[in-house]
Design a protein around this motif. Structure first.
Motif, PDB file in Angstrom:
ATOM      1  N   ASN A   2       0.828  -1.203   0.000  1.00  0.00           N
ATOM      2  CA  ASN A   2       0.000   0.000   0.000  1.00  0.00           C
ATOM      3  C   ASN A   2       0.867   1.260   0.000  1.00  0.00           C
ATOM      4  N   SER A   5       2.379   1.762  -3.482  1.00  0.00           N
ATOM      5  CA  SER A   5       1.342   2.252  -4.381  1.00  0.00           C
ATOM      6  C   SER A   5       1.049   3.726  -4.125  1.00  0.00           C
ATOM      7  N   SER A   6       1.034   4.125  -2.864  1.00  0.00           N
ATOM      8  CA  SER A   6       0.772   5.525  -2.525  1.00  0.00           C
ATOM      9  C   SER A   6       1.900   6.432  -2.998  1.00  0.00           C
ATOM     10  N   GLY A   8       3.932   5.855  -5.556  1.00  0.00           N
ATOM     11  CA  GLY A   8       3.823   5.916  -7.016  1.00  0.00           C
ATOM     12  C   GLY A   8       2.709   6.841  -7.456  1.00  0.00           C
ATOM     13  N   SER A   9       1.591   6.804  -6.750  1.00  0.00           N
ATOM     14  CA  SER A   9       0.478   7.691  -7.062  1.00  0.00           C
ATOM     15  C   SER A   9       0.856   9.146  -6.815  1.00  0.00           C
ATOM     16  N   LEU A  10       1.584   9.408  -5.748  1.00  0.00           N
ATOM     17  CA  LEU A  10       2.026  10.767  -5.441  1.00  0.00           C
ATOM     18  C   LEU A  10       2.995  11.279  -6.503  1.00  0.00           C
ATOM     19  N   SER A  12       3.075  10.333  -9.640  1.00  0.00           N
ATOM     20  CA  SER A  12       2.263  10.594 -10.831  1.00  0.00           C
ATOM     21  C   SER A  12       1.495  11.903 -10.702  1.00  0.00           C
ATOM     22  N   LEU A  13       0.935  12.166  -9.539  1.00  0.00           N
ATOM     23  CA  LEU A  13       0.187  13.399  -9.321  1.00  0.00           C
ATOM     24  C   LEU A  13       1.086  14.623  -9.455  1.00  0.00           C
TER      25      LEU A  13
END
Length: 64
Positions: A2, A5-6, A8-10, A12-13
């Motif tokens: 988790n 994933s967080s 990687g999402s950050l 990307s954002l």
């Protein structure tokens, strides 16, 4: 997983926000171009269009 994933999402954002800022800044600030759009001295404009296949035995020398 988790946390990975967080992160990687950050990333990307942040990348999307940076892209949007670069696009906004490029379109809103009308700076002068550093390069000239008139490139009539380049070798592409000195020969007939389209150039003949294998038109040079060696590279041509450009003189200004």
């Amino acid at each position: 997983w988790n946390i990975i994933s967080s992160v990687g999402s950050l990333i990307s954002l942040i990348s999307v926000i940076l892209l949007l800022f670069i696009l906004w800044e490029a379109l809103s600030v009308q700076r002068k171009s550093l390069g000239s759009l008139n490139m009539s001295s380049s070798i592409e404009w000195l020969q007939s269009l389209p150039p003949a296949e294998h038109s040079y035995n060696e590279l041509p020398l450009l003189t200004a």
